[in-house]
Design an enzyme around this catalytic site. Structure first.
Site, PDB file in Angstrom:
ATOM      1  N   GLU B  49     -24.378   6.485 -18.527  1.00  0.00           N
ATOM      2  CA  GLU B  49     -24.719   8.065 -18.929  1.00  0.00           C
ATOM      3  C   GLU B  49     -24.348   8.871 -17.757  1.00  0.00           C
ATOM      4  O   GLU B  49     -24.817   8.476 -16.540  1.00  0.00           O
ATOM      5  CB  GLU B  49     -26.394   7.812 -19.296  1.00  0.00           C
ATOM      6  CG  GLU B  49     -26.555   9.072 -19.909  1.00  0.00           C
ATOM      7  CD  GLU B  49     -28.252   8.988 -20.008  1.00  0.00           C
ATOM      8  OE1 GLU B  49     -28.628  10.242 -19.667  1.00  0.00           O
ATOM      9  OE2 GLU B  49     -28.861   8.121 -20.626  1.00  0.00           O
ATOM     10  N   ASP B  60     -35.495  17.839 -15.532  1.00  0.00           N
ATOM     11  CA  ASP B  60     -35.351  16.829 -14.488  1.00  0.00           C
ATOM     12  C   ASP B  60     -36.175  17.021 -13.217  1.00  0.00           C
ATOM     13  O   ASP B  60     -36.533  18.270 -12.523  1.00  0.00           O
ATOM     14  CB  ASP B  60     -33.700  16.816 -13.976  1.00  0.00           C
ATOM     15  CG  ASP B  60     -33.108  16.179 -14.903  1.00  0.00           C
ATOM     16  OD1 ASP B  60     -33.153  15.085 -15.221  1.00  0.00           O
ATOM     17  OD2 ASP B  60     -31.886  16.822 -15.474  1.00  0.00           O
TER      18      ASP B  60
END
Lengths: 401, 267
Positions: B49, B60
């Protein structure tokens, strides 16, 4: 706050703008907030409690003041100031935070988070949390903590924790990112009191509705004091909550010219301003599709403004809709024009405007000068400038403390 | 059938699980990104990924944020990421998917974004800020191009909604293990096991689990219920040391780390 909405608002959108571009983790909470808000809108007890808070706690209605000496100085239209600076906590932000605090209580959440730029929304949130007994954490960029110290102290005195944000440009945009990240982990017990008409649906609508008291009062005051509606209304526009709250009641009044004033900063070069609607284009930021200052890769652009509250690379989706429909004209005022307008208002009327609001003053002075004496220009004076005194002294190289 | 569908068909037939590392593109530069991708696949990763750096990644944690900031500060641009992928994906015996904010997808244009990714050998895309109700247009383009659009289910997703997401997603379902942002955690919530089992009753698609996974014990706990496990921050944290410790040393350490987790998964 139960006014009909002139924008074709469907599924959290204003025309094509708005929407809900956030991680899946937050979707449930946004749905809960929408549902609770719908119930509150139809609940008379909620409306009465909010109206009572506005009257006895905030001090509403805020006056519509005829600035005669400023008007004479401009030599044109009569200038009126909608005095949101006289509200408890010194700005329009309290209109929204009290409304959202009532929603927080209805949702049974004990903790509140918020972002702040100039600190006005942070103070208003800390105030509402103290009033309702919620734990309160405010995210604020380090650069903004430096330039808005008085508000940082106020928030702490009110019992809020101010968490400095050191990522990115260390301003409002980064504070929103950090508040969103907190919310990702705390969403089951925490309400995020977003401070402007930005972010994912339903925030733009909820914040606009709570702020629309500004426009409703102004409308009534104009009818009482002028015997008619004004010719022009001018409001500053960063995220755009005071402007949305002011304009909303006049959107259907085609005879009233509406002007939003963005932060023109140092120059029109990318990175030197925060005039999103003037120089940006539609894109996605902070959960909404709206105008944004972005590069060709979709990376958010750097922005600059002398005022921390307008130092933001996005804008509320309803403003994007109003821009494209042509209903509102969006212009900008530079840092220099803003500082001059600050002085002019201070010295002609004895009122220190917030640097954010001084952008509206700067452009309104110019508009008024070109109009005749029997015309009326209303400025939304969204906040008071005490918080900015030290920063202005610093910018001028004067020992200001 | 997309490359991802084939991968999971093969893995299921063999009784294997997919180890799916996440790395940032361009931290500190794209040559290193390509080297890490080759290393991870050489050590047995089934899929990679690739995080496309974004200026405002709200899902994040600090490790990936800092990595995105370094990459953008180093001047990484989308055109160069696609160039690197065009050169690198043919050398990889594993599909690559990108993690791309919708801000970027929209700016490139939905059609162009999918076309360019596909031309660069990318098999699918995760768009972490595009919830299912906003995804119809992109999903239609991806379906037409046989390009997977992997959607996420989280602990806060109600079951009726999870069913809708499962119907719309292609490639695999990304199950987010925790209510929160990306980043290593000492312990993972035990209820993941039940959630994933329940999710499996809704959908026939492979289910891969991500967020917070970093230790062999996490892998041993989750591998039995998942089709694949995604590990990000623990690798990105090591990549951050590429300049201070030397690229070869970091590359070797990342390889060993991946090998350790893959061994735990197979065990």
């Amino acid at each position: 706050m139960t006014t009909t909405n002139p924008a074709p608002e469907e599924a959290g959108r204003f025309g094509p703008f708005g929407g809900r571009y956030v991680p899946e983790t937050l979707i449930k909470a946004l749905g809960q907030l929408s549902a609770e808000y719908e119930k509150a809108v139809g609940d008379r007890a909620f409306q009465l409690e909010l109206a009572d808070l506005y009257r006895h706690y905030v001090g509403r209605p805020s006056p519509l003041y005829h600035a005669e000496r400023l008007s004479a100085r401009c030599g044109g239209a009569q200038i009126y100031l909608k005095r949101e600076d006289l509200n408890h906590t010194g700005s329009h932000k309290i209109n929204n935070t009290l409304g959202q605090a009532l929603l927080t209580r209805r949702m049974g959440k004990p903790r509140v988070i918020a972002e702040t730029g100039a600190g006005q929304h942070g103070v208003a949130t800390a105030t509402a949390c103290a009033r309702f007994g919620f734990e309160c954490v405010v995210y604020m960029g380090e650069e903004d903590i430096r330039r808005q110290q008085p508000n940082v102290f106020s928030m702490r005195l009110l019992g809020a924790e101010v968490r400095p944000v050191s990522s990115g440009s260390r301003t409002l945009r980064d504070a929103i990112n950090e508040a969103m990240r907190d919310w990702m982990a705390s969403v089951e017990t925490t309400h995020y009191i977003l401070g402007s008409v930005v972010g994912p649906s339903p925030f733009p609508r909820i914040v606009r509705d709570f702020q629309s008291v500004i426009g409703r009062e102004t409308r009534q005051q104009c009818l009482e004091q002028l015997g008619r509606l004004p010719d022009v209304i001018v409001a500053c526009c960063g995220g755009g909550s005071n402007a949305a709250g002011m304009f909303h009641a006049f959107i259907d009044e085609g005879g009233v010219e509406l002007v939003g004033v963005e932060a023109g900063g140092r120059s029109t070069k990318a990175g030197d301003h925060a005039a999103t609607l003037n120089f940006g284009r539609p894109g996605v930021l902070h959960g909404a599709f709206s105008y944004v200052l972005q590069d060709d890769d979709g990376q958010t652009g750097d922005v600059h403004s002398v005022s921390a509250g307008l130092d933001y690379p996005g804008v509320g989706p309803e403003h994007s809709y109003w821009k494209e429909s042509g209903r509102v004209r969006y212009t900008y005022a530079t840092d220099g024009e803003t500082l001059d307008a600050f002085d002019t208002l201070a010295q002609t009327e004895g009122i220190l405007p917030a640097l954010e609001s001084a952008h509206a003053v700067a452009r309104a002075i110019q508009i008024a000068a070109e109009k005749s004496r029997d015309e009326a220009v209303v400025i939304c004076l969204s906040g008071r400038g005490d918080k900015d005194a030290a920063e202005i002294a610093r910018l001028r190289g004067v020992g200001g403390g | 059938m997309s490359a991802i569908d084939s991968l999971f068909k093969t893995l299921r037939a063999q009784g294997h699980k997919a180890f799916m590392p996440f790395i940032t593109a361009g931290d500190p530069d794209l040559d290193f990104t390509a080297a890490v991708l080759r290393q991870l696949v050489a050590r047995g990763s089934s899929m990679c990924e690739l995080g496309i750096p974004y200026s405002d990644p709200i899902a994040d944690g600090p490790v990936i944020q800092a990595s995105y900031t370094r990459a953008l500060g180093g001047g990484v641009r989308l055109a160069r990421i696609f160039d690197m992928l065009s050169r690198t994906t043919p050398q990889l015996d594993a599909p690559v998917v990108t993690m791309t904010s919708y801000a970027i997808v929209y700016r490139l244009g939905l059609e162009d974004c999918v076309a360019r990714a596909k031309a660069a050998g990318v098999a699918g895309m995760i768009v972490p800020d595009l919830p299912v109700e906003e995804s119809d247009r992109l999903a239609a383009i991806c379906r037409r191009e046989d390009f997977s659009l992997i959607q996420l289910v989280t602990p806060t997703t109600p079951w009726d909604r999870a069913r809708r997401i499962a119907e719309k997603t292609t490639g695999f379902i990304y199950y987010v293990s925790v209510t929160g942002i990306t980043g290593e955690r000492a312990e993972l919530p035990a209820e993941i096991i039940d959630h994933v089992a329940e999710l499996r009753s809704l959908a026939d698609l492979p289910i891969c689990i991500g967020f917070g996974i970093s230790r062999p014990e996490h892998v041993r706990m989750l591998a039995p219920v998942a089709d694949g496990l995604i590990v990000g921050s623990a690798i990105v944290r090591r990549m951050a040391e590429a300049e201070s410790r030397g690229r070869q040393a970091v590359l070797a350490e990342i390889g060993d780390y991946a090998g350790e987790l893959i061994a735990a998964m197979e065990g």
